[in-house]
Write an enzyme that holds these catalytic residues in place. Structure first.
Site, PDB file in Angstrom:
ATOM      1  N   LYS A 105     -16.056 -11.550  -3.090  1.00  0.00           N
ATOM      2  CA  LYS A 105     -17.319 -11.501  -2.358  1.00  0.00           C
ATOM      3  C   LYS A 105     -17.528 -12.839  -1.656  1.00  0.00           C
ATOM      4  O   LYS A 105     -17.759 -13.853  -2.300  1.00  0.00           O
ATOM      5  CB  LYS A 105     -18.486 -11.200  -3.308  1.00  0.00           C
ATOM      6  CG  LYS A 105     -19.845 -11.112  -2.629  1.00  0.00           C
ATOM      7  CD  LYS A 105     -20.919 -10.756  -3.645  1.00  0.00           C
ATOM      8  CE  LYS A 105     -22.291 -10.629  -3.014  1.00  0.00           C
ATOM      9  NZ  LYS A 105     -23.314 -10.276  -4.015  1.00  0.00           N
TER      10      LYS A 105
ATOM     11  N   ASP B 228     -32.355  -5.374  -8.190  1.00  0.00           N
ATOM     12  CA  ASP B 228     -31.791  -4.652  -7.041  1.00  0.00           C
ATOM     13  C   ASP B 228     -30.878  -3.523  -7.515  1.00  0.00           C
ATOM     14  O   ASP B 228     -29.772  -3.349  -6.995  1.00  0.00           O
ATOM     15  CB  ASP B 228     -31.020  -5.622  -6.138  1.00  0.00           C
ATOM     16  CG  ASP B 228     -30.763  -5.034  -4.746  1.00  0.00           C
ATOM     17  OD1 ASP B 228     -31.437  -4.044  -4.394  1.00  0.00           O
ATOM     18  OD2 ASP B 228     -29.901  -5.557  -4.027  1.00  0.00           O
TER      19      ASP B 228
ATOM     20  N   VAL C  96     -17.382  -8.100   1.147  1.00  0.00           N
ATOM     21  CA  VAL C  96     -16.466  -7.947   0.019  1.00  0.00           C
ATOM     22  C   VAL C  96     -15.090  -7.527   0.541  1.00  0.00           C
ATOM     23  O   VAL C  96     -14.986  -6.612   1.372  1.00  0.00           O
ATOM     24  CB  VAL C  96     -16.993  -6.913  -0.993  1.00  0.00           C
ATOM     25  CG1 VAL C  96     -16.013  -6.750  -2.149  1.00  0.00           C
ATOM     26  CG2 VAL C  96     -18.371  -7.332  -1.514  1.00  0.00           C
TER      27      VAL C  96
END
Length: 952
Positions: free
Chosen positions: A671, A777, A656
């Site tokens: 990103k 996640d 990033v």
């Protein structure tokens, strides 16, 4: 032959077993007959360690005169045939160290109850489960029962008084629960009792101290509590007592030396004993092992020089003192002593006396963590039998004695975290036995690294980091071919990395950061196949960073702070390398393109003038989605050609960068995906699919995407997001991990607000989307904070829509190399192959919530022996919750004298409880996200009301 037919005999051990009638059965291997009986009858079957596999055939019960069955250490499986209970003459049964499973047959238990012949029953080291049948204790003839290392559950059965001869009872390493039955004290013949490694609770029964001849008692690794009964200390026949790893309390009797005159092994480690160590221990002259570590013993250590048989002594992790070294002086008389551990006590501000060098047979010496001062005595070189020496975490100064070179058996040496100065003595590096580790880190050592370091050809770990060492890295380091960890960071080393490093084939970890190393990064590092972590940051390396081997994974390599490095791919926060070879061929092309571009620029300028007049204001980040798709060149320029100054961080599949587009001054986050990583391309499409379908104030806002090729012709993928100036939640919770020391800490109000923001985001994903979306996640690194500290959930690279068929979904997280989250935050059911569900996100949220309020990561190094963040918090909830809270929270509560207790009970305790509920092991025990959101909202409201009342 029927028994043999059910077995596999890979070594041919049963080759003599044949149906040929000319061969006498009694001569078969492992078969013994009774020669006094005519005809002869088989009485013993002895087939130990023959690698036999298969089942025990019920046919064995047809050998009705069997007295001894000895089949240990094979691969037998299945259950014990119930027919074994029919062997009326059986006196010895040993089936240990196999793979047998199931329950102990009830018929065998009944046979025990009526048997007057069976003396030995050994079924240990198998996979038996269920409860131990009470009938096991119903035989008056049994002398030995061994059921260790199985999976037996339930309580230990009560023992009837019929057990008249039992001398040995071993139930070690099962899953037995409940308390120790007092009836065990009725077995007056018992000599050895082993109950180690179960889940037993409650107090140690006083009746155990009434067994008249008890010699050994092991209660290790249970959850026993209370005080050790005085009757047990008064068992004069006891030679072995081990109660380590329990919750026992109390003090040792002052006259323990008179009560246990024959004790040889006394282990009380890892309990809660307190008070002084009785001086009468010196009267236990038979003592060989004395382990009182990890308790709360205090006061001076008594002189114990009379313990002439003592081999092992461990007083670590207590509050003991030895103000005049009288204890250590007395120990010099213990001529058999091999291990002496005094780590982490209160032996502070003392010099290490030279008399320590007179304990001639000492093999392991640990004095770490005692704030010892002064120099290391030269007399340590007299300890020629020394194999391990620990002096870390003290205040020692002066140089490292050259006399240590006399310790020719030394395998591990740790002098880290002291104030030692001078150079590393070459004599130390000539000890050929050094293999386990050499740690001299965090001292003030100076000078060059001696060439003799290459003599340590058996060394596995070398740590000389954070000193003042200078000069070049000796090429002889490459001769340490067994090396697995090399730490040299934080010195003044210069020059290049030696080519001899190519010989370090087993290296797993290498840190050379924060030095003055220069030159190119050698390609040989990419050929080290076992290398999993490489840190070359903050040096003066130049040239191209290799792209293969360890360098192919951005999470395993750090090269930041090297201003002259460049990369062939924009994945590690470096500028792209220029390609001089293409300049000549490009010059002709430029001559053609320049006129065309000039004309195009004029036309585009006219277009923008007209277009800008139609707009009332300059386009903002929110309007950016309406712009044309951005190109590779746009992104490269926005990030200053992927400069290290624009580098924000790296993740599993990409890097990033912070950037600013030419036509908008608002910062953006870009990103860039590293498509060399397996699963990166799928992650890009998964994130695009997820972000295309969701909009919420607590989700990171995507602006646009870029899917093109870079100047080298390679595929290029990037996503552009709204920039979050306050970074990630992880940076605020663990600033030192990220190298920040001055970052402001989160207030309690901010933590509650962030918890609510994240719960809102998950509630939206699970319950308000047309198709429920599982994030997969959730962790602090993926919770970003804007200017107002509002939380935004990010990184949907593993996200999964539940209404899409997994077999056809492009965003299936199960396809991403099997990943379903990050270690510590992954729901337990995922690790067992369970399907992705919203309950998995709720588990991750629970862990995140506990981390926010304890300040501890779920992979904290202190979590061992099966402990995790959930069990760590649960062990202190709710009465001792203040002991595990983030110290910053406790400080804030302490400053709020009027409302501190109220805030603790109405806000913090409910939030911790909610974190525990969400992180329950079973999915069905976790609450639904809508309920969680409502609870946090109510807690936040209560907190706000409390503050308002306090202000009034």
């Amino acid at each position: 032959m029927c028994f043999k037919s059910q077995l596999s005999d890979p070594t041919g051990a049963l080759a003599s077993w044949s149906s040929n009638t000319s061969v006498n059965i009694c001569s078969w291997h492992g078969v013994t007959c009774n020669s006094t009986r005519q005809p002869s009858r088989v009485t013993e079957l002895d087939l130990e360690s023959l690698q036999l596999t298969g089942i025990i055939s019920p046919c064995i019960a047809n050998l009705t005169f069997l007295e001894r069955v000895h089949l240990p250490n094979n691969g037998l499986n299945g259950q014990i045939p119930p027919e074994l209970g029919d062997l009326q003459m059986l006196r010895y049964l040993n089936l240990s160290s196999n793979s047998l499973d199931g329950d102990i047959p009830s018929s065998l238990g009944k046979s025990l109850a009526r048997s007057s012949s069976l003396k030995v029953l050994k079924l240990g080291k198998n996979n038996f489960d269920g409860e131990i049948p009470p009938a096991v204790f119903n035989s008056s003839s049994l002398v030995r029962i061994d059921l260790q290392q199985n999976n037996f559950t339930g309580a230990i059965p009560q023992v009837p008084k019929i057990m008249l001869k039992l001398q040995y009872l071993n139930f070690m390493s099962n899953s037995l629960s409940g308390s120790i039955p007092t009836s065990l004290g009725n077995i007056s013949s018992l000599l050895y009792l082993y109950l180690e490694g179960n889940n037993l609770i409650g107090a140690i029964p006083e009746s155990l101290g009434h067994i008249p001849g008890l010699r050994a008692l092991t209660l290790t690794t249970n959850r026993l509590s209370g005080e050790v009964p005085l009757s047990l200390y008064n068992t004069s026949t006891l030679i072995y007592l081990d109660v380590r790893h329990n919750l026992l309390v109390g003090r040792l009797p002052d006259n323990i030396g008179n009560l246990l005159p024959n004790i040889q092994t006394l282990i009380l480690e890892d309990n809660k004993f307190e008070g002084k160590i009785p001086a009468s221990l010196a009267d236990c002259t038979s003592l060989e092992v004395l382990d009182l570590a990890n308790n709360s013993f205090s006061g001076a250590i008594p002189p114990l020089g009379s313990l002439q048989n003592l081999v092992y002594m461990d007083f670590s992790l207590n509050h003991l003192e030895d103000p005049d070294w009288s204890f250590l002086s007395s120990v010099s008389n213990c001529t058999q002593l091999r291990n002496l551990h005094l780590m982490s006590n209160n032996i502070s501000e003392n010099f290490i006396p030279s008399i320590i060098g007179t304990i001639g047979n000492l093999s392991v010496l640990s004095l770490s963590g005692n704030r010892l001062s002064g120099p290391i005595p030269d007399s340590l070189g007299n300890l020629e039998q020394l194999t391990e020496l620990y002096l870390r975490d003290n205040e020692l100064n002066g140089s490292i004695p050259k006399s240590l070179g006399n310790c020719k058996n030394l395998q591990l040496l740790n002098f880290s975290h002291n104030s030692l100065d001078g150079s590393i003595p070459a004599e130390l590096l000539k000890i050929p036995s050094l293999s386990e580790g050499l740690d001299l880190s965090h001292n003030k050592l100076s000078g060059v690294i001696p060439q003799e370091i290459g003599s340590l050809i058996n060394l596995g770990v070398l740590n000389i980091s954070n000193n003042r060492l200078s000069g070049q890295i000796p090429s002889t380091v490459g001769q340490c071919i067994v090396l697995e960890s090399l730490r040299m960071e934080g010195n003044l080393l210069e020059g290049s990395i030696p080519q001899s490093f190519m010989n370090l084939k087993g290296i797993r970890e290498m840190d050379l950061s924060r030095n003055n190393l220069s030159g190119e990064i050698p390609e040989i590092l990419a050929s080290l196949n076992d290398l999993q972590y490489l840190n070359l940051s903050f040096n003066d390396f130049s040239g191209v960073v290799p792209s293969t081997g360890v360098f192919a994974n951005a999470t395993e390599v750090s090269v930041q702070g090297n201003k002259r490095l460049c990369s062939g791919a924009p994945m590690i926060g470096l500028p792209l390398c220029s390609d001089n070879s293409k300049r000549t061929s490009k010059s002709l092309l430029l001559k053609i393109l320049i006129p065309i571009c000039a004309l195009s620029a004029i036309l585009l300028s006219c277009f923008f003038v007209v277009h800008l007049k139609r707009r009332r204001s300059k386009p903002s980040v929110q309007d950016f989605r309406e712009q044309e798709k951005v190109s590779y060149e746009d992104i490269a320029k926005a990030t200053n050609w992927f400069s290290t100054t624009n580098f924000v961080g790296s993740g599993s599949f990409g890097t990033v960068f912070k950037g600013t587009m030419a036509f908008d001054t608002n910062p953006i986050a870009i990103k860039v995906f590293n498509l060399n990583f397996h699963g990166a391309l799928r992650s890009f499409y998964a994130e695009c699919e997820a972000m295309r379908s969701i909009r919420h104030r607590n989700l990171v806002k995507i602006i646009t995407s870029c899917s093109t090729i870079d100047p080298s012709g390679a595929e290029f993928k990037a996503l552009i997001f709204q920039y979050m100036p306050n970074g990630s939640l992880d940076m605020w919770l663990h600033p030192k991990v990220h190298g920040y020391n001055n970052i402001k800490v989160l207030t309690l109000a901010q933590r509650i607000n962030i918890a609510q923001d994240v719960s809102f985001a998950l509630d939206y994903l699970h319950n308000q989307c047309v198709c429920p979306l599982v994030h997969c996640d959730l962790k602090p690194q993926n919770v970003l904070l804007d200017n107002d500290m509002t939380a935004h959930v990010s990184d949907f690279g593993l996200a999964r829509f539940l209404c899409i068929d997994p077999s056809s979904a492009t965003n299936s997280s199960t396809g991403l190399s099997g990943l379903k989250g990050s270690i510590g935050y992954i729901a337990p059911e995922y690790g067992m192959g369970g399907e992705i569900s919203t309950e998995g996100d709720i588990y991750s949220f629970g862990v995140l919530l506990l981390e926010m309020f304890t300040g501890k990561q779920p992979i904290h190094e202190g979590f061992k022996n099966g402990m995790n963040l959930h069990s760590f918090v649960k062990s202190s909830f709710p009465d001792r919750i203040g002991e595990i809270l983030d110290p910053n929270i406790m400080h804030e509560i302490a400053e709020n004298n009027n409302q501190g207790d109220l805030i603790m009970q109405s806000c913090i305790v409910p939030l911790i409880k909610l974190g525990l509920l969400c992180s329950m092991e079973l999915p069905k025990d976790r609450p639904e996200m809508g309920y969680v959101t409502d609870e946090i909202h109510a807690i936040r409201t209560s907190f706000s009301n409390n503050l308002s009342r306090d202000e009034k």
